[in-house]
Design a protein around this motif. Structure first.
Motif, PDB file in Angstrom:
ATOM      1  N   PRO A   1       0.806  -1.211   0.000  1.00 31.66           N
ATOM      2  CA  PRO A   1       0.000   0.000   0.000  1.00 31.66           C
ATOM      3  C   PRO A   1       0.849   1.275   0.000  1.00 31.66           C
ATOM      4  CG  PRO A   1      -0.814  -1.542   1.655  1.00 31.66           C
ATOM      5  CD  PRO A   1       0.417  -2.118   1.088  1.00 31.66           C
ATOM      6  N   MET A   2       1.983   1.261   0.735  1.00 32.41           N
ATOM      7  CA  MET A   2       2.836   2.460   0.772  1.00 32.41           C
ATOM      8  C   MET A   2       3.463   2.719  -0.589  1.00 32.41           C
ATOM      9  SD  MET A   2       2.638   3.968   3.545  1.00 32.41           S
ATOM     10  CE  MET A   2       1.787   3.578   5.040  1.00 32.41           C
ATOM     11  N   LEU A   3       3.851   1.638  -1.281  1.00 29.97           N
ATOM     12  CA  LEU A   3       4.440   1.797  -2.608  1.00 29.97           C
ATOM     13  C   LEU A   3       3.419   2.416  -3.555  1.00 29.97           C
ATOM     14  CD1 LEU A   3       6.839   1.378  -4.465  1.00 29.97           C
ATOM     15  CD2 LEU A   3       6.001  -0.920  -4.931  1.00 29.97           C
ATOM     16  N   ARG A   4       2.169   1.934  -3.480  1.00 34.03           N
ATOM     17  CA  ARG A   4       1.126   2.493  -4.338  1.00 34.03           C
ATOM     18  C   ARG A   4       0.843   3.953  -3.984  1.00 34.03           C
ATOM     19  NH1 ARG A   4      -3.459  -1.544  -3.730  1.00 34.03           N
ATOM     20  NH2 ARG A   4      -2.046  -2.746  -2.477  1.00 34.03           N
ATOM     21  N   ALA A   5       0.860   4.273  -2.694  1.00 36.60           N
ATOM     22  CA  ALA A   5       0.632   5.658  -2.280  1.00 36.60           C
ATOM     23  C   ALA A   5       1.762   6.547  -2.799  1.00 36.60           C
ATOM     24  CB  ALA A   5       0.536   5.752  -0.757  1.00 36.60           C
ATOM     25  N   GLY A   6       2.988   6.077  -2.679  1.00 40.86           N
ATOM     26  CA  GLY A   6       4.134   6.849  -3.173  1.00 40.86           C
ATOM     27  C   GLY A   6       4.076   7.055  -4.670  1.00 40.86           C
ATOM     28  N   THR A   7       3.709   6.010  -5.397  1.00 38.46           N
ATOM     29  CA  THR A   7       3.587   6.110  -6.856  1.00 38.46           C
ATOM     30  C   THR A   7       2.494   7.102  -7.232  1.00 38.46           C
ATOM     31  OG1 THR A   7       4.340   3.832  -7.100  1.00 38.46           O
ATOM     32  CG2 THR A   7       3.183   4.799  -8.971  1.00 38.46           C
ATOM     33  N   ALA A   8       1.370   7.049  -6.535  1.00 38.28           N
ATOM     34  CA  ALA A   8       0.270   7.984  -6.817  1.00 38.28           C
ATOM     35  C   ALA A   8       0.695   9.420  -6.528  1.00 38.28           C
ATOM     36  CB  ALA A   8      -0.960   7.608  -5.987  1.00 38.28           C
ATOM     37  N   ILE A   9       1.444   9.621  -5.467  1.00 34.26           N
ATOM     38  CA  ILE A   9       1.911  10.971  -5.120  1.00 34.26           C
ATOM     39  C   ILE A   9       2.851  11.493  -6.190  1.00 34.26           C
ATOM     40  CG2 ILE A   9       3.310  12.281  -3.474  1.00 34.26           C
ATOM     41  CD1 ILE A   9       2.086  10.437  -1.271  1.00 34.26           C
ATOM     42  N   ILE A  10       3.757  10.642  -6.664  1.00 33.17           N
ATOM     43  CA  ILE A  10       4.698  11.070  -7.708  1.00 33.17           C
ATOM     44  C   ILE A  10       3.956  11.377  -9.007  1.00 33.17           C
ATOM     45  CG2 ILE A  10       6.620  10.324  -9.182  1.00 33.17           C
ATOM     46  CD1 ILE A  10       7.698   8.806  -6.709  1.00 33.17           C
ATOM     47  N   ILE A  11       3.010  10.539  -9.384  1.00 32.15           N
ATOM     48  CA  ILE A  11       2.238  10.777 -10.605  1.00 32.15           C
ATOM     49  C   ILE A  11       1.479  12.102 -10.491  1.00 32.15           C
ATOM     50  CG2 ILE A  11       0.245   9.977 -11.958  1.00 32.15           C
ATOM     51  CD1 ILE A  11       1.292   7.097 -11.396  1.00 32.15           C
ATOM     52  N   PHE A  12       0.875  12.343  -9.329  1.00 31.53           N
ATOM     53  CA  PHE A  12       0.186  13.609  -9.100  1.00 31.53           C
ATOM     54  C   PHE A  12       1.159  14.785  -9.220  1.00 31.53           C
ATOM     55  CE2 PHE A  12      -1.108  17.078  -6.344  1.00 31.53           C
ATOM     56  CZ  PHE A  12      -2.379  17.349  -6.830  1.00 31.53           C
ATOM     57  N   ALA A  13       2.320  14.654  -8.585  1.00 27.37           N
ATOM     58  CA  ALA A  13       3.313  15.738  -8.614  1.00 27.37           C
ATOM     59  C   ALA A  13       3.765  16.021 -10.050  1.00 27.37           C
ATOM     60  CB  ALA A  13       4.510  15.397  -7.727  1.00 27.37           C
ATOM     61  N   VAL A  14       4.046  14.979 -10.803  1.00 22.73           N
ATOM     62  CA  VAL A  14       4.482  15.166 -12.196  1.00 22.73           C
ATOM     63  C   VAL A  14       3.374  15.841 -13.005  1.00 22.73           C
ATOM     64  CG1 VAL A  14       5.064  13.958 -14.344  1.00 22.73           C
ATOM     65  CG2 VAL A  14       6.165  13.282 -12.204  1.00 22.73           C
ATOM     66  N   GLY A  15       2.156  15.331 -12.898  1.00 21.40           N
ATOM     67  CA  GLY A  15       1.045  15.885 -13.676  1.00 21.40           C
ATOM     68  C   GLY A  15       0.773  17.340 -13.365  1.00 21.40           C
ATOM     69  N   THR A  16       0.710  17.675 -12.082  1.00 22.13           N
ATOM     70  CA  THR A  16       0.390  19.063 -11.724  1.00 22.13           C
ATOM     71  C   THR A  16       1.530  20.004 -12.097  1.00 22.13           C
ATOM     72  OG1 THR A  16       1.147  18.640  -9.453  1.00 22.13           O
ATOM     73  CG2 THR A  16      -1.231  18.494  -9.881  1.00 22.13           C
ATOM     74  N   ARG A  17       2.755  19.547 -11.999  1.00 24.15           N
ATOM     75  CA  ARG A  17       3.883  20.424 -12.332  1.00 24.15           C
ATOM     76  C   ARG A  17       4.025  20.602 -13.840  1.00 24.15           C
ATOM     77  NH1 ARG A  17       3.346  19.132  -7.440  1.00 24.15           N
ATOM     78  NH2 ARG A  17       4.656  20.055  -5.824  1.00 24.15           N
ATOM     79  N   LEU A  18       3.735  19.567 -14.606  1.00 21.04           N
ATOM     80  CA  LEU A  18       3.761  19.733 -16.062  1.00 21.04           C
ATOM     81  C   LEU A  18       2.660  20.685 -16.516  1.00 21.04           C
ATOM     82  CD1 LEU A  18       4.611  16.160 -17.390  1.00 21.04           C
ATOM     83  CD2 LEU A  18       6.076  18.198 -17.368  1.00 21.04           C
ATOM     84  N   LEU A  19       1.490  20.561 -15.915  1.00 23.88           N
ATOM     85  CA  LEU A  19       0.418  21.510 -16.237  1.00 23.88           C
ATOM     86  C   LEU A  19       0.840  22.929 -15.870  1.00 23.88           C
ATOM     87  CD1 LEU A  19      -2.760  19.582 -15.039  1.00 23.88           C
ATOM     88  CD2 LEU A  19      -2.186  20.226 -17.388  1.00 23.88           C
ATOM     89  N   ARG A  20       1.461  23.068 -14.734  1.00 26.48           N
ATOM     90  CA  ARG A  20       1.916  24.389 -14.285  1.00 26.48           C
ATOM     91  C   ARG A  20       2.958  24.951 -15.243  1.00 26.48           C
ATOM     92  NH1 ARG A  20       0.160  28.698 -12.129  1.00 26.48           N
ATOM     93  NH2 ARG A  20       1.685  29.812 -10.917  1.00 26.48           N
ATOM     94  N   ALA A  21       3.862  24.092 -15.707  1.00 28.86           N
ATOM     95  CA  ALA A  21       4.893  24.556 -16.644  1.00 28.86           C
ATOM     96  C   ALA A  21       4.248  25.079 -17.923  1.00 28.86           C
ATOM     97  CB  ALA A  21       5.879  23.434 -16.948  1.00 28.86           C
ATOM     98  N   GLY A  22       3.222  24.401 -18.393  1.00 29.67           N
ATOM     99  CA  GLY A  22       2.534  24.863 -19.595  1.00 29.67           C
ATOM    100  C   GLY A  22       1.811  26.176 -19.399  1.00 29.67           C
ATOM    101  N   LEU A  23       1.299  26.389 -18.206  1.00 22.91           N
ATOM    102  CA  LEU A  23       0.556  27.619 -17.922  1.00 22.91           C
ATOM    103  C   LEU A  23       1.457  28.805 -17.600  1.00 22.91           C
ATOM    104  CD1 LEU A  23      -2.293  26.140 -15.696  1.00 22.91           C
ATOM    105  CD2 LEU A  23      -2.460  26.903 -18.079  1.00 22.91           C
ATOM    106  N   ARG A  24       2.684  28.553 -17.186  1.00 30.02           N
ATOM    107  CA  ARG A  24       3.567  29.621 -16.741  1.00 30.02           C
ATOM    108  C   ARG A  24       4.347  30.272 -17.873  1.00 30.02           C
ATOM    109  NH1 ARG A  24       2.898  32.932 -13.422  1.00 30.02           N
ATOM    110  NH2 ARG A  24       5.062  33.299 -12.987  1.00 30.02           N
ATOM    111  N   TRP A  25       4.199  29.785 -19.081  1.00 24.35           N
ATOM    112  CA  TRP A  25       4.919  30.450 -20.158  1.00 24.35           C
ATOM    113  C   TRP A  25       4.185  31.735 -20.493  1.00 24.35           C
ATOM    114  CZ3 TRP A  25       9.377  31.258 -21.541  1.00 24.35           C
ATOM    115  CH2 TRP A  25       9.652  31.927 -22.727  1.00 24.35           C
ATOM    116  N   GLU A  26       4.720  32.833 -19.991  1.00 22.77           N
ATOM    117  CA  GLU A  26       4.103  34.135 -20.166  1.00 22.77           C
ATOM    118  C   GLU A  26       5.204  35.186 -20.099  1.00 22.77           C
ATOM    119  OE1 GLU A  26       3.049  34.842 -15.504  1.00 22.77           O
ATOM    120  OE2 GLU A  26       1.436  34.208 -16.805  1.00 22.77           O
ATOM    121  N   GLU A  27       4.798  36.410 -20.158  1.00 25.65           N
ATOM    122  CA  GLU A  27       5.749  37.521 -20.158  1.00 25.65           C
ATOM    123  C   GLU A  27       6.635  37.525 -18.906  1.00 25.65           C
ATOM    124  OE1 GLU A  27       5.517  42.380 -19.996  1.00 25.65           O
ATOM    125  OE2 GLU A  27       3.852  41.264 -20.872  1.00 25.65           O
TER     126      GLU A  27
END
Length: 184
Positions: free
Chosen positions: A1-27
């Protein structure tokens, strides 16, 4: 269960940060990049001493050096944002490794609104948090040489990160060795 929780946390972190990177390209991303221009020019001229001494306000030169090297090797502005996002994800990974049976600290870092806001910035905050997390991990697993290395890199990234990394490093039982190396 801890391995699955860790994997889910990493997937969440990657997804939200990639979305943020796409949104932050601005002036403002270009404005932040301009702060590092003196360091990049020093690197282009081969002036290593100039690059190593090019502080921007209260910010030591490590991030501007990395930013300049990224521009010299792969001059794509998206790299600035993706580098920061990778540092932010790395911070979460280090907390997971520091607390393998307790994923809550990593979950809090992965979902923290301030971390998400700064996760894909063209500045040194994600790198600073990476070195703080790495220093914490090195303390938890007892790796003195990595504790000293990550602390020193934190000191060279941001004044606040240097303060926090030093406090964490001083929690090591061999704090005299730590202080000796960090004051070199």
């Amino acid at each position: 269960p801890m391995l699955r929780a860790g994997t889910a946390i990493i997937i969440f972190a990657v997804g939200t940060r990639l979305l943020r990177a796409g949104l932050r390209w601005e002036e403002w991303a270009v404005h932040y990049a301009a702060y590092n221009l003196d360091t990049q020019r020093a690197l282009q001229a081969g002036d290593v001493i100039g690059a190593l001494t090019s502080w921007v306000g209260l910010h030591p030169p490590l991030y501007p050096i990395i930013h300049g090297l990224l521009n010299l090797t792969f001059p794509a502005p998206a790299m600035w944002l993706l580098f920061s996002a990778a540092c932010s994800v790395g911070s979460v990974v280090f907390l997971l490794k520091a607390h393998p049976q307790q994923p809550l600290p990593a979950l809090l870092l992965a979902t923290d609104p301030v971390q998400l806001h700064y996760a894909a910035e063209v500045n040194n905050y994600p790198l600073a948090v990476l070195f703080i997390s790495a220093t914490w991990w090195a303390l938890k697993v007892g790796r003195l040489h990595l504790l000293i290395l990550f602390s020193a890199l934190g000191i060279w990234t941001h004044i606040f990160a240097g303060f926090v990394c030093t406090i964490v490093a001083l929690a090591h039982p061999r704090r005299r060795v730590v202080v000796g190396w960090l004051t070199l």
